[in-house]
Every structure is written in structure tokens, then in C-alpha cells.
Design an enzyme around this catalytic site. Structure first.
Site, mmCIF file in Angstrom:
data_model
loop_
_atom_site.group_PDB
_atom_site.id
_atom_site.type_symbol
_atom_site.label_atom_id
_atom_site.label_comp_id
_atom_site.label_asym_id
_atom_site.label_seq_id
_atom_site.Cartn_x
_atom_site.Cartn_y
_atom_site.Cartn_z
ATOM 1 N N HIS A 63 12.316 -22.573 9.579
ATOM 2 C CA HIS A 63 11.419 -23.273 10.501
ATOM 3 C C HIS A 63 9.947 -23.219 10.083
ATOM 4 O O HIS A 63 9.193 -24.130 10.415
ATOM 5 C CB HIS A 63 11.537 -22.664 11.920
ATOM 6 C CG HIS A 63 12.785 -23.086 12.634
ATOM 7 N ND1 HIS A 63 12.945 -22.964 13.991
ATOM 8 C CD2 HIS A 63 13.937 -23.633 12.157
ATOM 9 C CE1 HIS A 63 14.149 -23.416 14.346
ATOM 10 N NE2 HIS A 63 14.769 -23.819 13.242
ATOM 11 N N CYS A 79 3.337 -2.994 3.966
ATOM 12 C CA CYS A 79 2.499 -1.838 4.301
ATOM 13 C C CYS A 79 3.287 -1.016 5.319
ATOM 14 O O CYS A 79 4.496 -1.220 5.468
ATOM 15 C CB CYS A 79 1.113 -2.259 4.799
ATOM 16 S SG CYS A 79 1.098 -3.305 6.278
ATOM 17 N N GLY A 80 2.648 -0.117 6.016
ATOM 18 C CA GLY A 80 3.395 0.744 6.929
ATOM 19 C C GLY A 80 4.089 -0.049 8.028
ATOM 20 O O GLY A 80 5.283 0.097 8.277
ATOM 21 N N THR A 81 3.327 -0.898 8.697
ATOM 22 C CA THR A 81 3.876 -1.714 9.784
ATOM 23 C C THR A 81 4.114 -3.168 9.385
ATOM 24 O O THR A 81 4.817 -3.891 10.090
ATOM 25 C CB THR A 81 2.886 -1.758 10.959
ATOM 26 O OG1 THR A 81 1.644 -2.299 10.465
ATOM 27 C CG2 THR A 81 2.652 -0.374 11.547
ATOM 28 N N GLY A 82 3.443 -3.625 8.336
ATOM 29 C CA GLY A 82 3.430 -5.046 7.977
ATOM 30 C C GLY A 82 2.292 -5.798 8.647
ATOM 31 O O GLY A 82 1.986 -6.936 8.278
ATOM 32 N N ASP A 98 0.869 -1.175 0.000
ATOM 33 C CA ASP A 98 0.000 0.000 0.000
ATOM 34 C C ASP A 98 0.911 1.232 0.000
ATOM 35 O O ASP A 98 2.127 1.118 -0.198
ATOM 36 C CB ASP A 98 -0.993 -0.032 1.178
ATOM 37 C CG ASP A 98 -0.320 0.235 2.520
ATOM 38 O OD1 ASP A 98 0.933 0.280 2.584
ATOM 39 O OD2 ASP A 98 -1.049 0.413 3.515
HETATM 40 C C1 RB5 Z 1 -1.592 3.031 6.463
HETATM 41 O O1 RB5 Z 1 -1.555 4.263 7.097
HETATM 42 C C2 RB5 Z 1 -1.258 1.915 7.443
HETATM 43 O O2 RB5 Z 1 -2.311 1.750 8.348
HETATM 44 C C3 RB5 Z 1 -0.971 0.634 6.709
HETATM 45 O O3 RB5 Z 1 0.088 0.835 5.829
HETATM 46 C C4 RB5 Z 1 -0.551 -0.567 7.551
HETATM 47 O O4 RB5 Z 1 0.472 -0.227 8.428
HETATM 48 C C5 RB5 Z 1 -1.637 -1.322 8.175
HETATM 49 O O5 RB5 Z 1 -1.434 -2.297 8.885
#
Ligand code: RB5
Length: 142
Positions: A99, A66-69, A8
């Protein structure tokens, strides 16, 4: 090996770097399922597209960012046969393969830097599953 990539807006820049890196490696074909700009986008759609394609056998492995995964890994792991590993360092990237026989690498574009991410991609692509007792446990997942 056929690889599919997706991100994203939070993972867009890192995905682009990963794509260039993977395309430079011999023996890998890389398909980018988006997003194709840093404009805000909903992560579940891309995660569904990539996870479904790996689960269907269209691709051998996937990479989701994504931002955090977190969002990407939550969605991808809803698919039977998908083992999406959210990794933050070289150790987890290697162990995810050894693993857990992970078939999707998930990373946080706002969590790790490009240099680390590219080394994690290399480990994810090149590290074999250890098999044995680990394969037995993987078999118990589904
Ligand atoms: C987008 O702002 C963020 O929420 C998305 O990239 C992701 O981290 C969601 O888990």
C-alpha cells in the site's frame, strides 16, 4: 536489486543478522553503511547516510535499525521520495510494500526478534507494490 543497510548500537546485532541473511539471497547486492561495532553511536548520522543514498537513487531499497526504529524513521522520512516504514510484524512489513511502496524498512532491534525480522526483510524485498489507488495516494505524499 541494490540494498543499503544501516544501524546504530541499538540495532547493530540485528543488522548483522539481516546482512548475513540478505547476502545469502540470490539477486541482491548488499552495502553496509555501519555501524560496525556495538559501541554507542548517534542514530541520525547513519539514518541520513542511508536515506540520502536511497533518495539519490544509488540504492533501490534500504533497511535501518535502531533500538526502537523511531529515531531512524523520523530522520529518514525527512527526505523527499523516502517512504520509511517502521514495521513490527509481518502484516506491517507486507502492507508497507503493498500500500505504501515503502523504500526503507525500519525495525527496532530492541523490539523484535531475529527470526521475525528476517521474515520481515523477505517480505519487504519480495512484495510488490499493489499500484492503482495506492500508487495515486503515494503520489500525493510529496
Ligand atoms: C539508543 O539508545 C536509542 O535511543 C536509539 O537506538 C533509538 O531507539 C532511537 O530512536
Amino acid at each position: 536489486m541494490d540494498i543499503v543497510l544501516g544501524a546504530d548500537h541499538g540495532g547493530f546485532e540485528l543488522k548483522e543478522a539481516c546482512k548475513v541473511h540478505m547476502e545469502s539471497l540470490p539477486d541482491y547486492s548488499v552495502r553496509d553503511m555501519g555501524v560496525f561495532s556495538p559501541d554507542p553511536a548517534d542514530y541520525p548520522k547513519v539514518a541520513h547516510d542511508v536515506a540520502r543514498a536511497v533518495a539519490n537513487g544509488e540504492f533501490d531499497r534500504g533497511v535501518l535499525i535502531c533500538g526502537t526504529g523511531l529515531g531512524m524513521s523520523i530522520v529518514a522520512n525527512r527526505y523527499k521520495g523516502i517512504r520509511a516504514a517502521l514495521c513490527h510484524n509481518l502484516y506491517t512489513a507486507r502492507m508497507g510494500r503493498q500500500h505504501n511502496d515503502a523504500n526503507i524498512l525500519v525495525m527496532g532491534g530492541r523490539v523484535i526478534g531475529v527470526g521475525l525480522a528476517l521474515e520481515m526483510v523477505d517480505l519487504f524485498l519480495m512484495t510488490p507494490s499493489e499500484g492503482g489507488r495506492h500508487q495515486r495516494r503515494v503520489g500525493q505524499i510529496d
